[in-house]
Design a protein around this motif. Structure first.
Motif, PDB file in Angstrom:
ATOM      1  N   LEU A 118      42.931  37.214  42.292  1.00 50.50           N
ATOM      2  CA  LEU A 118      42.768  37.759  43.630  1.00 50.50           C
ATOM      3  C   LEU A 118      41.515  37.195  44.279  1.00 50.50           C
ATOM      4  CD1 LEU A 118      41.690  41.525  43.179  1.00 50.50           C
ATOM      5  CD2 LEU A 118      41.355  39.724  41.512  1.00 50.50           C
ATOM      6  N   GLU A 119      41.507  37.205  45.623  1.00 50.65           N
ATOM      7  CA  GLU A 119      40.353  36.741  46.392  1.00 50.65           C
ATOM      8  C   GLU A 119      40.245  37.571  47.660  1.00 50.65           C
ATOM      9  OE1 GLU A 119      37.878  34.712  45.896  1.00 50.65           O
ATOM     10  OE2 GLU A 119      38.557  33.919  43.967  1.00 50.65           O
ATOM     11  N   SER A 120      39.035  37.629  48.204  1.00 51.56           N
ATOM     12  CA  SER A 120      38.775  38.350  49.446  1.00 51.56           C
ATOM     13  C   SER A 120      38.555  37.372  50.586  1.00 51.56           C
ATOM     14  CB  SER A 120      37.541  39.236  49.293  1.00 51.56           C
ATOM     15  OG  SER A 120      37.140  39.769  50.532  1.00 51.56           O
ATOM     16  N   ASP A 121      39.087  37.731  51.778  1.00 48.86           N
ATOM     17  CA  ASP A 121      38.787  36.944  52.971  1.00 48.86           C
ATOM     18  C   ASP A 121      37.708  37.619  53.820  1.00 48.86           C
ATOM     19  OD1 ASP A 121      40.010  39.053  54.304  1.00 48.86           O
ATOM     20  OD2 ASP A 121      41.792  37.914  54.892  1.00 48.86           O
ATOM     21  N   GLY A 122      37.078  38.659  53.259  1.00 44.20           N
ATOM     22  CA  GLY A 122      36.060  39.414  53.961  1.00 44.20           C
ATOM     23  C   GLY A 122      36.581  40.702  54.551  1.00 44.20           C
ATOM     24  N   LEU A 123      37.876  40.748  54.829  1.00 45.45           N
ATOM     25  CA  LEU A 123      38.510  41.957  55.359  1.00 45.45           C
ATOM     26  C   LEU A 123      39.574  42.492  54.417  1.00 45.45           C
ATOM     27  CD1 LEU A 123      38.927  43.960  57.730  1.00 45.45           C
ATOM     28  CD2 LEU A 123      40.600  42.324  58.675  1.00 45.45           C
ATOM     29  N   ASP A 124      40.373  41.581  53.874  1.00 44.66           N
ATOM     30  CA  ASP A 124      41.482  41.958  53.000  1.00 44.66           C
ATOM     31  C   ASP A 124      41.361  41.263  51.650  1.00 44.66           C
ATOM     32  OD1 ASP A 124      42.672  43.506  55.025  1.00 44.66           O
ATOM     33  OD2 ASP A 124      43.599  41.716  55.883  1.00 44.66           O
ATOM     34  N   ILE A 125      42.073  41.827  50.667  1.00 43.55           N
ATOM     35  CA  ILE A 125      42.152  41.250  49.330  1.00 43.55           C
ATOM     36  C   ILE A 125      43.554  40.676  49.147  1.00 43.55           C
ATOM     37  CG2 ILE A 125      41.775  41.650  46.879  1.00 43.55           C
ATOM     38  CD1 ILE A 125      39.355  42.296  48.670  1.00 43.55           C
ATOM     39  N   TRP A 126      43.630  39.422  48.696  1.00 45.86           N
ATOM     40  CA  TRP A 126      44.908  38.740  48.475  1.00 45.86           C
ATOM     41  C   TRP A 126      45.128  38.598  46.980  1.00 45.86           C
ATOM     42  CZ3 TRP A 126      48.014  37.386  52.633  1.00 45.86           C
ATOM     43  CH2 TRP A 126      47.426  37.547  53.893  1.00 45.86           C
ATOM     44  N   ILE A 127      46.270  39.090  46.496  1.00 47.65           N
ATOM     45  CA  ILE A 127      46.498  39.276  45.063  1.00 47.65           C
ATOM     46  C   ILE A 127      47.775  38.564  44.630  1.00 47.65           C
ATOM     47  CG2 ILE A 127      46.749  40.988  43.240  1.00 47.65           C
ATOM     48  CD1 ILE A 127      45.778  42.834  45.950  1.00 47.65           C
ATOM     49  N   ALA A 128      47.654  37.694  43.639  1.00 47.87           N
ATOM     50  CA  ALA A 128      48.818  37.023  43.062  1.00 47.87           C
ATOM     51  C   ALA A 128      49.443  37.919  42.002  1.00 47.87           C
ATOM     52  CB  ALA A 128      48.405  35.696  42.435  1.00 47.87           C
ATOM     53  N   THR A 129      50.762  38.124  42.099  1.00 51.23           N
ATOM     54  CA  THR A 129      51.499  38.940  41.126  1.00 51.23           C
ATOM     55  C   THR A 129      52.636  38.092  40.552  1.00 51.23           C
ATOM     56  OG1 THR A 129      52.771  39.902  42.954  1.00 51.23           O
ATOM     57  CG2 THR A 129      50.893  41.141  42.182  1.00 51.23           C
ATOM     58  N   PRO A 130      52.392  37.400  39.441  1.00 45.79           N
ATOM     59  CA  PRO A 130      53.362  36.440  38.901  1.00 45.79           C
ATOM     60  C   PRO A 130      54.703  37.044  38.516  1.00 45.79           C
ATOM     61  CG  PRO A 130      51.210  36.131  37.911  1.00 45.79           C
ATOM     62  CD  PRO A 130      51.133  37.405  38.681  1.00 45.79           C
ATOM     63  N   GLY A 362      41.580  38.988  36.877  1.00 45.12           N
ATOM     64  CA  GLY A 362      40.826  38.436  37.982  1.00 45.12           C
ATOM     65  C   GLY A 362      39.865  39.434  38.590  1.00 45.12           C
ATOM     66  N   VAL A 363      38.804  38.921  39.222  1.00 40.72           N
ATOM     67  CA  VAL A 363      37.862  39.754  39.953  1.00 40.72           C
ATOM     68  C   VAL A 363      37.325  38.957  41.134  1.00 40.72           C
ATOM     69  CG1 VAL A 363      35.902  39.063  38.506  1.00 40.72           C
ATOM     70  CG2 VAL A 363      35.785  41.202  39.787  1.00 40.72           C
ATOM     71  N   CYS A 364      37.050  39.665  42.229  1.00 39.42           N
ATOM     72  CA  CYS A 364      36.415  39.058  43.389  1.00 39.42           C
ATOM     73  C   CYS A 364      35.542  40.115  44.043  1.00 39.42           C
ATOM     74  CB  CYS A 364      37.445  38.511  44.386  1.00 39.42           C
ATOM     75  SG  CYS A 364      38.390  39.790  45.267  1.00 39.42           S
ATOM     76  N   SER A 365      34.776  39.731  45.031  1.00 35.88           N
ATOM     77  CA  SER A 365      33.975  40.690  45.787  1.00 35.88           C
ATOM     78  C   SER A 365      34.218  40.477  47.273  1.00 35.88           C
ATOM     79  CB  SER A 365      32.487  40.518  45.480  1.00 35.88           C
ATOM     80  OG  SER A 365      31.707  41.342  46.326  1.00 35.88           O
ATOM     81  N   ASP A 366      34.235  41.579  48.021  1.00 39.63           N
ATOM     82  CA  ASP A 366      34.332  41.495  49.477  1.00 39.63           C
ATOM     83  C   ASP A 366      32.954  41.559  50.127  1.00 39.63           C
ATOM     84  OD1 ASP A 366      33.554  44.151  49.311  1.00 39.63           O
ATOM     85  OD2 ASP A 366      35.500  44.975  49.866  1.00 39.63           O
ATOM     86  N   GLY A 367      31.900  41.448  49.304  1.00 35.82           N
ATOM     87  CA  GLY A 367      30.541  41.526  49.797  1.00 35.82           C
ATOM     88  C   GLY A 367      29.943  42.911  49.668  1.00 35.82           C
ATOM     89  N   ILE A 368      30.775  43.900  49.385  1.00 33.78           N
ATOM     90  CA  ILE A 368      30.308  45.265  49.151  1.00 33.78           C
ATOM     91  C   ILE A 368      30.802  45.746  47.792  1.00 33.78           C
ATOM     92  CG2 ILE A 368      30.323  47.648  49.972  1.00 33.78           C
ATOM     93  CD1 ILE A 368      30.821  46.583  52.773  1.00 33.78           C
ATOM     94  N   HIS A 369      32.118  45.673  47.598  1.00 31.28           N
ATOM     95  CA  HIS A 369      32.732  46.113  46.347  1.00 31.28           C
ATOM     96  C   HIS A 369      33.230  44.922  45.539  1.00 31.28           C
ATOM     97  CE1 HIS A 369      33.523  49.455  49.287  1.00 31.28           C
ATOM     98  NE2 HIS A 369      32.916  50.121  48.326  1.00 31.28           N
ATOM     99  N   PHE A 370      33.384  45.156  44.247  1.00 29.86           N
ATOM    100  CA  PHE A 370      34.175  44.270  43.411  1.00 29.86           C
ATOM    101  C   PHE A 370      35.614  44.784  43.417  1.00 29.86           C
ATOM    102  CE2 PHE A 370      29.990  43.602  41.347  1.00 29.86           C
ATOM    103  CZ  PHE A 370      29.932  42.224  41.419  1.00 29.86           C
ATOM    104  N   TRP A 371      36.569  43.861  43.364  1.00 29.75           N
ATOM    105  CA  TRP A 371      37.983  44.186  43.232  1.00 29.75           C
ATOM    106  C   TRP A 371      38.498  43.546  41.960  1.00 29.75           C
ATOM    107  CZ3 TRP A 371      40.844  47.307  46.506  1.00 29.75           C
ATOM    108  CH2 TRP A 371      40.177  47.742  47.655  1.00 29.75           C
ATOM    109  N   ILE A 372      39.177  44.339  41.136  1.00 30.17           N
ATOM    110  CA  ILE A 372      39.576  43.918  39.800  1.00 30.17           C
ATOM    111  C   ILE A 372      41.088  44.028  39.656  1.00 30.17           C
ATOM    112  CG2 ILE A 372      39.247  44.320  37.332  1.00 30.17           C
ATOM    113  CD1 ILE A 372      36.691  45.962  38.259  1.00 30.17           C
ATOM    114  N   ALA A 373      41.725  42.952  39.205  1.00 28.66           N
ATOM    115  CA  ALA A 373      43.163  42.967  38.932  1.00 28.66           C
ATOM    116  C   ALA A 373      43.395  43.564  37.555  1.00 28.66           C
ATOM    117  CB  ALA A 373      43.724  41.546  38.993  1.00 28.66           C
ATOM    118  N   LEU A 374      43.998  44.766  37.520  1.00 31.20           N
ATOM    119  CA  LEU A 374      44.306  45.442  36.262  1.00 31.20           C
ATOM    120  C   LEU A 374      45.736  45.072  35.879  1.00 31.20           C
ATOM    121  CD1 LEU A 374      42.702  48.942  36.967  1.00 31.20           C
ATOM    122  CD2 LEU A 374      41.659  46.903  35.943  1.00 31.20           C
ATOM    123  N   ASN A 375      45.846  43.970  35.146  1.00 32.32           N
ATOM    124  CA  ASN A 375      47.148  43.409  34.827  1.00 32.32           C
ATOM    125  C   ASN A 375      47.997  44.343  33.999  1.00 32.32           C
ATOM    126  OD1 ASN A 375      48.758  41.402  32.721  1.00 32.32           O
ATOM    127  ND2 ASN A 375      48.752  40.665  34.837  1.00 32.32           N
TER     128      ASN A 375
END
Length: 383
Positions: A118-130, A362-375
């Motif tokens: 997953l990655e952040s564009d600053g507003l939203d989180i984009w998440i790959a789900t294989p 995966g993990v990313c940050s939006d500049g405030i929070h971390f976002w974690i993909a819990l597979n």
């Protein structure tokens, strides 16, 4: 530069006394609580570093402006300055000083399938789900699942660049997918189907997209979407990043991190650890999780010199690392947890559970929070 004696620098008692005197008798001083600073040009600077706690003076009423500063004192001042800046981060502006302590304190969004990268564009989180060949969009502020794009067979790495979302397709003939976030959700666009085998991580250098594949690295030129694949010197490229000057690629099979030239040739080789995976850049240093060694290699991006190998702090099959402007967070796929370090001085913050069988990837940050993909649970967590 001049200031102070080393014995008073760290005295909380002196700081408290100085504040008390400043509150009760500051009008008696020439510069706040300090009676030995009379120059009105320099007084505002003295008071700024005093109020921020960078220096306390040599006594509650003495700044001692004519004394020299040792290198050790200078290190103390600079460290406190960095800490002061970090305390005024975006999280601080939102009064979010905490570190999440347990799974029950995580904000979670449930997806239709198990997320991986997953990655952040600053507003939203984009998440790959294989497992369902899709890419989901989650609003960072609320955690709401906004929309899902389909048709991304075996989505791997995610990249935000050029106003688009790019995703690799981990197939024998690797694919590169594209999403235009300004359009309604639908099927992804396939840009090319001739990347190297099973591409995962990808990065952007301002002009071209780079992907790490099994035994190769591919370089994609936007517009024509032509692909150049380089195999020389690579065993099992895994993670990529661009530090503003060079592209770097980890090689999990060779336990190496490579700095590449514009053609994909290896400019520099840095020894990492076995299973070197998805790295991150904090603006100065590169952090490389080594899954097979349960440690992290930290190196200076400008020189490639290894600064330290981090161990302990809950590391267990570390997979991916991210930077939020203050802290580094690495996912521990082997323990269902995450580990945090303070980026400025590499000190551990702690290790925290993400839940039973959560399998954080995966993990990313939006500049405030971390976002974690819990597979393991089909959720993304806001940390």
């Amino acid at each position: 530069m001049k200031r102070g004696t080393p014995g008073i620098l760290g005295s909380a008692g002196a700081a408290a006394a100085a504040l008390a005197i400043g509150a009760s008798a500051s009008l008696l001083g020439l510069c706040g609580p300090f009676t030995d600073v009379s120059d009105p040009v320099f007084c505002p600077f003295v008071l700024e570093v005093f109020y921020l706690g960078i220096t306390t003076g040599t006594t509650p009423t003495t700044y001692d402006p004519s004394s020299y500063v040792t290198r050790l004192q200078m290190a103390t001042f600079l460290s406190r300055t960095v800490d002061g800046v970090l305390k005024r981060s975006r999280r601080a502006a939102l009064r979010q000083y905490w570190t999440t302590q347990n799974p029950d304190a995580l904000g979670v969004t449930t997806l239709a399938s198990n997320p991986s990268r997953l990655e952040s564009d600053g507003l939203d989180i984009w998440i790959a789900t294989p497992s369902n060949s899709s890419v989901s969009r989650v609003r960072a502020g609320s955690g709401n699942l906004l929309s899902t794009w389909t048709g991304a067979t075996s989505p791997g790495g995610v990249l935000i660049a050029m106003g688009r979302v790019f995703v690799t397709g981990t197939l024998a003939l690797g694919r590169l997918y594209s999403i235009d976030p300004s359009t309604p959700a639908g099927a992804v666009q396939t840009l090319t189907s001739n990347l190297g085998s099973n591409p995962g991580s990808l990065t952007f250098d301002g002009g071209r997209i780079w992907t790490a594949n099994v035994a190769s690295v591919s370089i994609v030129t936007p517009g024509a979407w032509t692909v150049t694949t380089v195999t020389a010197g690579f065993t099992n490229p895994f993670g990529t990043l661009f530090d503003g000057a060079n592209v770097w690629v980890t090689d999990a099979g060779a336990a190496r991190l490579y700095k590449l030239d514009a053609a994909g040739g290896i400019l520099q080789t840095v020894t990492a650890g076995g299973g070197a995976s998805n790295p991150a850049f904090d603006g100065t240093n590169i952090w490389v999780p080594n899954a097979d060694e349960n440690d992290i290699t930290v190196l200076r991006a400008s020189t490639g010199a290894v600064l330290k190998t981090l161990t302990g702090n809950g590391l267990s099959l570390p997979d991916t690392i991210a930077f939020d402007g203050e802290r580094m967070l690495v996912t521990n796929n082997g323990a269902g947890s995450v580990s945090l370090w303070k980026a400025a001085d590499l000190t551990p913050v702690g290790s925290f559970s993400t839940g039973f069988s959560s399998s954080p990837l995966g993990v990313c940050s939006d500049g405030i929070h971390f976002w974690i993909a819990l597979n393991g649970t089909g959720k993304v967590a806001r940390f």
